[in-house]
Design a protein around this motif. Structure first.
Motif, PDB file in Angstrom:
ATOM      1  N   LYS A 217      -5.150   5.847  -1.649  1.00  0.00           N
ATOM      2  CA  LYS A 217      -5.914   5.673  -2.890  1.00  0.00           C
ATOM      3  C   LYS A 217      -7.007   4.622  -2.676  1.00  0.00           C
ATOM      4  CE  LYS A 217      -3.053   8.700  -4.608  1.00  0.00           C
ATOM      5  NZ  LYS A 217      -3.447  10.093  -4.802  1.00  0.00           N
ATOM      6  N   ALA A 218      -6.750   3.351  -3.045  1.00  0.00           N
ATOM      7  CA  ALA A 218      -7.807   2.331  -2.927  1.00  0.00           C
ATOM      8  C   ALA A 218      -8.362   2.238  -1.494  1.00  0.00           C
ATOM      9  CB  ALA A 218      -7.269   0.979  -3.371  1.00  0.00           C
ATOM     10  N   TYR A 219      -7.511   2.340  -0.484  1.00  0.00           N
ATOM     11  CA  TYR A 219      -7.961   2.184   0.907  1.00  0.00           C
ATOM     12  C   TYR A 219      -8.822   3.351   1.401  1.00  0.00           C
ATOM     13  CZ  TYR A 219      -5.036  -1.928   1.771  1.00  0.00           C
ATOM     14  OH  TYR A 219      -4.490  -3.191   1.757  1.00  0.00           O
ATOM     15  N   GLY A 220      -8.767   4.481   0.719  1.00  0.00           N
ATOM     16  CA  GLY A 220      -9.616   5.612   1.110  1.00  0.00           C
ATOM     17  C   GLY A 220      -9.189   6.289   2.395  1.00  0.00           C
ATOM     18  N   LEU A 221      -7.883   6.335   2.673  1.00  0.00           N
ATOM     19  CA  LEU A 221      -7.411   6.922   3.935  1.00  0.00           C
ATOM     20  C   LEU A 221      -6.449   8.094   3.709  1.00  0.00           C
ATOM     21  CD1 LEU A 221      -6.833   3.566   5.885  1.00  0.00           C
ATOM     22  CD2 LEU A 221      -8.731   5.172   6.170  1.00  0.00           C
ATOM     23  N   ALA A 222      -6.660   8.863   2.655  1.00  0.00           N
ATOM     24  CA  ALA A 222      -5.738   9.974   2.345  1.00  0.00           C
ATOM     25  C   ALA A 222      -5.632  10.940   3.525  1.00  0.00           C
ATOM     26  CB  ALA A 222      -6.183  10.712   1.081  1.00  0.00           C
ATOM     27  N   GLY A 223      -6.733  11.124   4.259  1.00  0.00           N
ATOM     28  CA  GLY A 223      -6.734  12.061   5.379  1.00  0.00           C
ATOM     29  C   GLY A 223      -5.920  11.575   6.573  1.00  0.00           C
ATOM     30  N   LEU A 224      -5.705  10.269   6.674  1.00  0.00           N
ATOM     31  CA  LEU A 224      -4.917   9.746   7.803  1.00  0.00           C
ATOM     32  C   LEU A 224      -3.422   9.849   7.543  1.00  0.00           C
ATOM     33  CD1 LEU A 224      -6.633   6.493   9.160  1.00  0.00           C
ATOM     34  CD2 LEU A 224      -6.542   8.741  10.202  1.00  0.00           C
ATOM     35  N   ARG A 225      -3.014  10.045   6.295  1.00  0.00           N
ATOM     36  CA  ARG A 225      -1.605  10.135   5.883  1.00  0.00           C
ATOM     37  C   ARG A 225      -0.850   8.868   6.273  1.00  0.00           C
ATOM     38  NH1 ARG A 225      -1.487  11.462   2.437  1.00  0.00           N
ATOM     39  NH2 ARG A 225       0.572  12.351   2.160  1.00  0.00           N
ATOM     40  N   LEU A 226      -0.951   7.892   5.442  1.00  0.00           N
ATOM     41  CA  LEU A 226      -0.355   6.597   5.733  1.00  0.00           C
ATOM     42  C   LEU A 226       0.208   5.977   4.455  1.00  0.00           C
ATOM     43  CD1 LEU A 226      -0.037   4.682   8.116  1.00  0.00           C
ATOM     44  CD2 LEU A 226      -2.346   3.886   7.716  1.00  0.00           C
ATOM     45  N   GLY A 227       1.503   5.685   4.499  1.00  0.00           N
ATOM     46  CA  GLY A 227       2.152   5.022   3.372  1.00  0.00           C
ATOM     47  C   GLY A 227       3.213   4.090   3.904  1.00  0.00           C
ATOM     48  N   LEU A 228       3.911   3.424   2.991  1.00  0.00           N
ATOM     49  CA  LEU A 228       4.998   2.562   3.450  1.00  0.00           C
ATOM     50  C   LEU A 228       6.103   2.517   2.413  1.00  0.00           C
ATOM     51  CD1 LEU A 228       5.078  -0.520   1.946  1.00  0.00           C
ATOM     52  CD2 LEU A 228       2.915  -0.679   3.158  1.00  0.00           C
ATOM     53  N   LEU A 229       7.293   2.216   2.930  1.00  0.00           N
ATOM     54  CA  LEU A 229       8.444   2.027   2.065  1.00  0.00           C
ATOM     55  C   LEU A 229       9.022   0.665   2.403  1.00  0.00           C
ATOM     56  CD1 LEU A 229      10.273   3.432  -0.042  1.00  0.00           C
ATOM     57  CD2 LEU A 229      11.710   4.170   1.859  1.00  0.00           C
ATOM     58  N   ALA A 230       9.276  -0.134   1.370  1.00  0.00           N
ATOM     59  CA  ALA A 230       9.876  -1.454   1.569  1.00  0.00           C
ATOM     60  C   ALA A 230      11.185  -1.510   0.803  1.00  0.00           C
ATOM     61  CB  ALA A 230       8.918  -2.541   1.071  1.00  0.00           C
ATOM     62  N   GLY A 231      12.156  -2.192   1.371  1.00  0.00           N
ATOM     63  CA  GLY A 231      13.450  -2.320   0.705  1.00  0.00           C
ATOM     64  C   GLY A 231      14.339  -3.274   1.469  1.00  0.00           C
ATOM     65  N   PRO A 232      15.518  -3.565   0.918  1.00  0.00           N
ATOM     66  CA  PRO A 232      16.443  -4.435   1.634  1.00  0.00           C
ATOM     67  C   PRO A 232      16.782  -3.835   2.997  1.00  0.00           C
ATOM     68  CG  PRO A 232      17.279  -3.884  -0.565  1.00  0.00           C
ATOM     69  CD  PRO A 232      16.091  -3.026  -0.325  1.00  0.00           C
ATOM     70  N   ALA A 233      16.936  -4.688   4.013  1.00  0.00           N
ATOM     71  CA  ALA A 233      17.195  -4.207   5.385  1.00  0.00           C
ATOM     72  C   ALA A 233      18.412  -3.277   5.421  1.00  0.00           C
ATOM     73  CB  ALA A 233      17.397  -5.404   6.310  1.00  0.00           C
ATOM     74  N   GLU A 234      19.426  -3.557   4.581  1.00  0.00           N
ATOM     75  CA  GLU A 234      20.665  -2.751   4.600  1.00  0.00           C
ATOM     76  C   GLU A 234      20.383  -1.308   4.162  1.00  0.00           C
ATOM     77  OE1 GLU A 234      20.724  -5.702   2.191  1.00  0.00           O
ATOM     78  OE2 GLU A 234      20.519  -6.558   4.193  1.00  0.00           O
ATOM     79  N   LEU A 235      19.409  -1.128   3.272  1.00  0.00           N
ATOM     80  CA  LEU A 235      19.049   0.237   2.839  1.00  0.00           C
ATOM     81  C   LEU A 235      18.048   0.858   3.802  1.00  0.00           C
ATOM     82  CD1 LEU A 235      18.685  -0.171  -1.045  1.00  0.00           C
ATOM     83  CD2 LEU A 235      20.682   0.549   0.273  1.00  0.00           C
ATOM     84  N   MET A 236      17.141   0.039   4.312  1.00  0.00           N
ATOM     85  CA  MET A 236      16.102   0.564   5.203  1.00  0.00           C
ATOM     86  C   MET A 236      16.687   1.130   6.487  1.00  0.00           C
ATOM     87  SD  MET A 236      13.327   0.415   3.559  1.00  0.00           S
ATOM     88  CE  MET A 236      12.209   0.920   4.848  1.00  0.00           C
ATOM     89  N   ARG A 237      17.847   0.618   6.917  1.00  0.00           N
ATOM     90  CA  ARG A 237      18.403   1.145   8.173  1.00  0.00           C
ATOM     91  C   ARG A 237      18.790   2.614   8.029  1.00  0.00           C
ATOM     92  NH1 ARG A 237      24.363  -0.356   8.125  1.00  0.00           N
ATOM     93  NH2 ARG A 237      24.643   0.697  10.090  1.00  0.00           N
ATOM     94  N   TRP A 238      19.198   3.036   6.823  1.00  0.00           N
ATOM     95  CA  TRP A 238      19.545   4.452   6.612  1.00  0.00           C
ATOM     96  C   TRP A 238      18.282   5.306   6.531  1.00  0.00           C
ATOM     97  CZ3 TRP A 238      24.071   4.590   8.257  1.00  0.00           C
ATOM     98  CH2 TRP A 238      25.000   3.608   7.944  1.00  0.00           C
ATOM     99  N   VAL A 239      17.272   4.741   5.925  1.00  0.00           N
ATOM    100  CA  VAL A 239      15.983   5.455   5.840  1.00  0.00           C
ATOM    101  C   VAL A 239      15.449   5.704   7.252  1.00  0.00           C
ATOM    102  CG1 VAL A 239      13.560   5.177   5.143  1.00  0.00           C
ATOM    103  CG2 VAL A 239      15.402   4.574   3.552  1.00  0.00           C
TER     104      VAL A 239
END
Ligand SMILES: Cc1ncc(COP(=O)(O)O)c(C=O)c1O
Length: 365
Positions: A217-239
């Motif tokens: 959106k704001a960064y203008g990089l929809a074509g590069l397909r880039l996002g992130l997910l943040a969360g507690p390390a204990e949940l992120m390990r399953w992701v």
């Protein structure tokens, strides 16, 4: 010639056969693109420079996400174990649902909202439970609280929401997380830069809170397909266990540091959009078209029965807008992305022409 026979043994899972289809209206978008909430102009010139310097040799290597993930984590004030880069927020949603939604579980959603939550949920054996917003399209907080059940496993909230543009407060999000300790609360901050409010600072302190952000959106990089997910390390390990190690490609990884460093560009673009939104909203009000207050880079307007004709006429004027009539509680409503002031002055002219034509048409019936 041999005949192509599809044996029943080659049929996909029943879930996939029943899956919700989603076909975004891409194709022939050579116009002012106010239909996907993209950045309507460009990414930072620094990102363009990096792209121009990528060697053929660099493309022979598999992408290495960890160093860039560590940089992004630092930018967000988090630990590397709390952040995963993804192929857009869409992949973050997909992977999160794959990791956590089991048969009999419930995904709780306020609607109308971003379509992909239900699409990805429909590929799992969980059930989507939706809570419809009132006509004002405000966040249906009390009813969401009441809909929390023992099998609620994920609560997904786009904040600000699309297509309404309305937002939940930090206190409401925190209370939802407190009242559903058995669930993951996903706050999708795709439009964060236009809203300015976040719960990212609570990652790790609230045990069931996860936050997604996009560079589309704001960064203008929809074509590069880039996002992130943040969360507690204990949940992120399953992701991470479900996430492909290479889903974020090396071009996206190479560009990300430059995109993050150029915060001046983001500030400029967001400032431009917010100024343009004010002007556009004033024009909508002057035309006596109903709209909803928006905390994002788009405005939802109520066109009524002529919504299809409105979208067609705007396109003929060179402006693409998005009919949201099929969204729950959105009959007759159209979502219009906000671009720069210069672009929006063209869009305002198209809007005036279109509304005048539609009103004349209606009057002559
Ligand atoms: C609320 C919301 N989340 C996520 C996305 C998709 O983001 P991405 O391009 O990073 O997959 C969108 C795109 O419209 C959105 O509106």
């Amino acid at each position: 010639m041999a005949e192509l026979v599809i044996a029943t043994s080659q049929a996909p899972r029943a879930r996939v056969q029943a899956m919700m289809e989603y076909h975004p209206p891409l194709g022939s978008r050579d116009a002012l693109r106010l239909d996907f909430n993209e950045n309507t102009l460009a990414c930072s010139p620094r990102v363009r420079e990096v792209l121009g310097q990528i060697s053929a040799g660099a493309l022979t290597r598999y992408p290495e996400r960890e160093p860039v993930e560590a940089m992004v984590a630092k930018h967000l004030g988090l630990a590397p174990a709390q952040v995963a880069l993804t192929n857009g927020v869409d992949e973050a949603i997909h992977v999160l649902f794959e990791a956590f939604l089991d048969a009999g579980d419930e995904l709780l959603l306020p609607v109308p909202t971003y379509t992909m939550y239900e699409v990805y949920a429909s590929a799992t054996d969980a059930r989507a439970v939706t809570v419809l917003a009132d006509a004002d399209l405000q966040f249906p907080y009390e009813r969401l609280l009441n809909a929390i059940a023992p099998r609620t496993k994920i609560i997904a909230i786009a904040n600000p929401n699309s297509p309404s543009g309305t937002a939940a407060t930090r206190e409401q999000l925190l209370e939802l997380a407190r009242r559903a300790p058995q669930a993951v609360v996903l706050v999708d901050e795709a439009y964060f830069h236009f809203h300015g409010e976040t719960v990212m600072d609570l990652i790790g302190t609230v045990p069931n809170l996860m936050v997604a952000r996009t560079f589309s959106k704001a960064y203008g990089l929809a074509g590069l397909r880039l996002g992130l997910l943040a969360g507690p390390a204990e949940l992120m390990r399953w992701v991470r266990r479900v996430l492909s190690p290479y889903s974020v490609n090396s071009l996206a990884l190479a560009c990300l540091p430059a995109a993050l460093e150029d915060q001046a560009y983001i500030e400029w673009y967001v400032g431009e959009v917010l100024a343009a939104k004010k002007e556009f909203e004033a024009a909508v009000d002057a035309l006596k078209v109903r709209r909803w207050p928006s905390r994002a880079n788009f405005v939802l307007v109520d066109i009524g029965a002529q919504h299809g004709e409105f979208v067609r006429r705007m396109k003929a004027e060179g402006v693409l807008v998005r009919d949201r009539s099929n969204d729950p509680g959105c009959d007759g409503r159209v979502r219009i992305t906000i671009g720069t002031r210069e672009q929006m002055s063209g869009a305002i002219a198209a809007l005036k022409e279109t509304m005048a034509a539609l009103r004349e048409e209606k009057g002559s019936r």
